[in-house]
Design a protein around this motif. Sequence first.
Motif, PDB file in Angstrom:
ATOM      1  N   MET A  65       0.854  -1.203   0.000  1.00 41.51           N
ATOM      2  CA  MET A  65       0.000   0.000   0.000  1.00 41.51           C
ATOM      3  C   MET A  65       0.876   1.234   0.000  1.00 41.51           C
ATOM      4  N   THR A  66       0.610   2.149  -0.897  1.00 43.97           N
ATOM      5  CA  THR A  66       1.320   3.410  -0.952  1.00 43.97           C
ATOM      6  C   THR A  66       0.378   4.530  -0.534  1.00 43.97           C
ATOM      7  N   THR A  67       0.802   5.305   0.434  1.00 45.93           N
ATOM      8  CA  THR A  67      -0.037   6.399   0.908  1.00 45.93           C
ATOM      9  C   THR A  67       0.739   7.702   0.817  1.00 45.93           C
ATOM     10  N   THR A  68       0.030   8.800   0.949  1.00 41.73           N
ATOM     11  CA  THR A  68       0.649  10.115   0.942  1.00 41.73           C
ATOM     12  C   THR A  68       0.276  10.821   2.219  1.00 41.73           C
ATOM     13  N   ALA A  69       0.838  12.026   2.373  1.00 42.66           N
ATOM     14  CA  ALA A  69       0.555  12.802   3.584  1.00 42.66           C
ATOM     15  C   ALA A  69      -0.918  13.188   3.671  1.00 42.66           C
ATOM     16  N   THR A  70      -1.628  13.084   2.535  1.00 39.49           N
ATOM     17  CA  THR A  70      -3.034  13.482   2.515  1.00 39.49           C
ATOM     18  C   THR A  70      -3.978  12.307   2.731  1.00 39.49           C
ATOM     19  N   SER A  71      -3.441  11.103   2.964  1.00 42.06           N
ATOM     20  CA  SER A  71      -4.290   9.940   3.186  1.00 42.06           C
ATOM     21  C   SER A  71      -5.038  10.112   4.498  1.00 42.06           C
ATOM     22  N   ILE A  72      -6.337  10.315   4.397  1.00 39.50           N
ATOM     23  CA  ILE A  72      -7.139  10.612   5.578  1.00 39.50           C
ATOM     24  C   ILE A  72      -7.108   9.455   6.565  1.00 39.50           C
ATOM     25  N   TYR A  73      -7.176   8.228   6.051  1.00 37.16           N
ATOM     26  CA  TYR A  73      -7.270   7.075   6.944  1.00 37.16           C
ATOM     27  C   TYR A  73      -5.955   6.776   7.664  1.00 37.16           C
ATOM     28  N   CYS A  74      -4.880   7.497   7.319  1.00 38.55           N
ATOM     29  CA  CYS A  74      -3.604   7.333   8.018  1.00 38.55           C
ATOM     30  C   CYS A  74      -3.318   8.502   8.957  1.00 38.55           C
ATOM     31  N   ASP A  75      -4.308   9.330   9.189  1.00 38.01           N
ATOM     32  CA  ASP A  75      -4.148  10.497  10.057  1.00 38.01           C
ATOM     33  C   ASP A  75      -4.462  10.105  11.503  1.00 38.01           C
TER      34      ASP A  75
ATOM     35  N   LEU B 247       1.137   1.233   8.708  1.00 40.94           N
ATOM     36  CA  LEU B 247       1.606  -0.149   8.845  1.00 40.94           C
ATOM     37  C   LEU B 247       0.476  -1.068   9.276  1.00 40.94           C
ATOM     38  N   PHE B 248      -0.396  -0.592  10.146  1.00 40.73           N
ATOM     39  CA  PHE B 248      -1.520  -1.412  10.589  1.00 40.73           C
ATOM     40  C   PHE B 248      -2.428  -1.768   9.424  1.00 40.73           C
ATOM     41  N   TRP B 249      -2.763  -0.782   8.585  1.00 44.26           N
ATOM     42  CA  TRP B 249      -3.633  -1.066   7.433  1.00 44.26           C
ATOM     43  C   TRP B 249      -2.962  -2.033   6.468  1.00 44.26           C
ATOM     44  N   THR B 250      -1.661  -1.865   6.253  1.00 44.09           N
ATOM     45  CA  THR B 250      -0.933  -2.788   5.374  1.00 44.09           C
ATOM     46  C   THR B 250      -0.946  -4.198   5.949  1.00 44.09           C
ATOM     47  N   ALA B 251      -0.691  -4.291   7.250  1.00 44.32           N
ATOM     48  CA  ALA B 251      -0.680  -5.605   7.897  1.00 44.32           C
ATOM     49  C   ALA B 251      -2.055  -6.252   7.826  1.00 44.32           C
ATOM     50  N   PHE B 252      -3.097  -5.476   8.053  1.00 46.00           N
ATOM     51  CA  PHE B 252      -4.446  -6.053   8.086  1.00 46.00           C
ATOM     52  C   PHE B 252      -4.820  -6.645   6.733  1.00 46.00           C
ATOM     53  N   GLN B 253      -4.326  -6.046   5.664  1.00 43.01           N
ATOM     54  CA  GLN B 253      -4.618  -6.582   4.335  1.00 43.01           C
ATOM     55  C   GLN B 253      -3.735  -7.772   3.976  1.00 43.01           C
ATOM     56  N   SER B 254      -2.597  -7.906   4.640  1.00 40.43           N
ATOM     57  CA  SER B 254      -1.607  -8.915   4.241  1.00 40.43           C
ATOM     58  C   SER B 254      -1.629 -10.184   5.082  1.00 40.43           C
ATOM     59  N   ILE B 255      -2.150 -10.112   6.308  1.00 35.28           N
ATOM     60  CA  ILE B 255      -2.025 -11.241   7.233  1.00 35.28           C
ATOM     61  C   ILE B 255      -2.700 -12.505   6.723  1.00 35.28           C
ATOM     62  N   TRP B 256      -3.735 -12.361   5.921  1.00 35.64           N
ATOM     63  CA  TRP B 256      -4.510 -13.519   5.476  1.00 35.64           C
ATOM     64  C   TRP B 256      -3.728 -14.381   4.495  1.00 35.64           C
ATOM     65  N   ASP B 257      -2.729 -13.806   3.840  1.00 35.28           N
ATOM     66  CA  ASP B 257      -1.975 -14.538   2.820  1.00 35.28           C
ATOM     67  C   ASP B 257      -0.666 -15.123   3.337  1.00 35.28           C
ATOM     68  N   VAL B 258      -0.258 -14.764   4.533  1.00 29.84           N
ATOM     69  CA  VAL B 258       1.006 -15.303   5.059  1.00 29.84           C
ATOM     70  C   VAL B 258       0.791 -16.196   6.278  1.00 29.84           C
ATOM     71  N   ASP B 259      -0.371 -16.110   6.901  1.00 27.35           N
ATOM     72  CA  ASP B 259      -0.656 -16.937   8.081  1.00 27.35           C
ATOM     73  C   ASP B 259      -1.393 -18.204   7.634  1.00 27.35           C
ATOM     74  N   ARG B 260      -0.713 -19.014   6.853  1.00 30.39           N
ATOM     75  CA  ARG B 260      -1.328 -20.204   6.280  1.00 30.39           C
ATOM     76  C   ARG B 260      -1.016 -21.445   7.116  1.00 30.39           C
ATOM     77  N   SER B 261      -1.980 -22.339   7.179  1.00 27.88           N
ATOM     78  CA  SER B 261      -1.760 -23.663   7.757  1.00 27.88           C
ATOM     79  C   SER B 261      -2.836 -24.581   7.205  1.00 27.88           C
ATOM     80  N   ALA B 262      -2.569 -25.891   7.253  1.00 29.42           N
ATOM     81  CA  ALA B 262      -3.530 -26.851   6.718  1.00 29.42           C
ATOM     82  C   ALA B 262      -4.851 -26.795   7.468  1.00 29.42           C
ATOM     83  N   SER B 263      -4.807 -26.495   8.766  1.00 27.47           N
ATOM     84  CA  SER B 263      -6.029 -26.499   9.562  1.00 27.47           C
ATOM     85  C   SER B 263      -6.915 -25.291   9.281  1.00 27.47           C
ATOM     86  N   ARG B 264      -6.322 -24.178   8.807  1.00 36.22           N
ATOM     87  CA  ARG B 264      -7.111 -22.958   8.606  1.00 36.22           C
ATOM     88  C   ARG B 264      -7.823 -22.936   7.261  1.00 36.22           C
TER      89      ARG B 264
END
Length: 325
Positions: A1-11, A243-260
């Motif tokens: 995710m690329t944001t700028t200083a004007t990204s409201i959701y990162c304020d 970083l939180f928004w980036t992590a929230f979008q990414s966690i589903w693709d790296v936290d893999r296991s056969a049980s999930r």
Amino acid sequence: MTTTATSIYCDPTRRHDFAFLFDVTNGNPNGDPDAGNLPRIDPETMHGLVTDVCIKRKIRDWVDMTHSNQERFEIYVQNKGIALNDFNKRAHQAVFEKAAAENGQGEQITTEVKRPKGAKGGEQGKEDKVEESNAARQNARREWMCNHFYDIRTFGAVLSTGDYPAGQVRGPIQLTFAQSIDPIIPLDISITRVAVTEIEQGKKTTTTMGRKAFVPYGLYLGYGFFVPHFARQTGFSAEDLELFWTAFQSIWDVDRSASRGMLALRGLYIFSHSNALGNAPTHSLFDRIRPKLVEEVQAPRYITDYLVTVNDADLPDGITLTHLA
């Protein structure tokens, strides 16, 4: 995710309320240890549940995986068997031993001064001084830990344990339990395992029986909140929020296991207010997101079996809606 200083959701000076949708296919999104690790459910409605700590664990692991070499992004609540009190001691050493060394006093490792018991008369002053000294030391340790541990300044933590307590921290980001849109059917099936741990004498078996718990399909909706007042207290920054928004979008693709099984983020909707206190009640904003099962579908098995409507028309003054997923 690329944001700028004007990204409201990162304020971090604005209040943010967010909702998220994720689904699971043939997996167990959050096992219940009190129910033989079956998927968590509300027993009255049979709706599935995923706890807030389950999702926060994923975020902690992702930040640790991607930023472990950066001092400000260490993780306090580890899943590696590390005692939390050791981190408290480390904070004490970093703050007070460094100061002692700079003053030429050498290393000093001292625990909290115990308040006198049964103070009377003139002893009350000594008791007050002890309390004041301990509070100042705890505040110094707490500030150091907020600066160094990402999850403390994000979610908060109880730091009042051990010989080097640092009080409590209320984090600016909090999550609710996620709940499935419709009732789920937790399944528990038998499997054969060739990983035999012990072979009994007189028996030549090469397999044992095992169990797997899963949900055929479930679409879950959860909510989260960002409070600027607590962000100022912990030093939570715009960089941390991005970083939180980036992590929230990414966690589903790296936290893999056969049980999930197959976990996927299906929607992340952020309602940003124009100020720290907010411009509208949170529940009225969340009511604008309505996932609904398509009428002719009786047993949902994919996201297309649902119709997700987001009412972004006529938003209250000062509210901005951002779709990140």
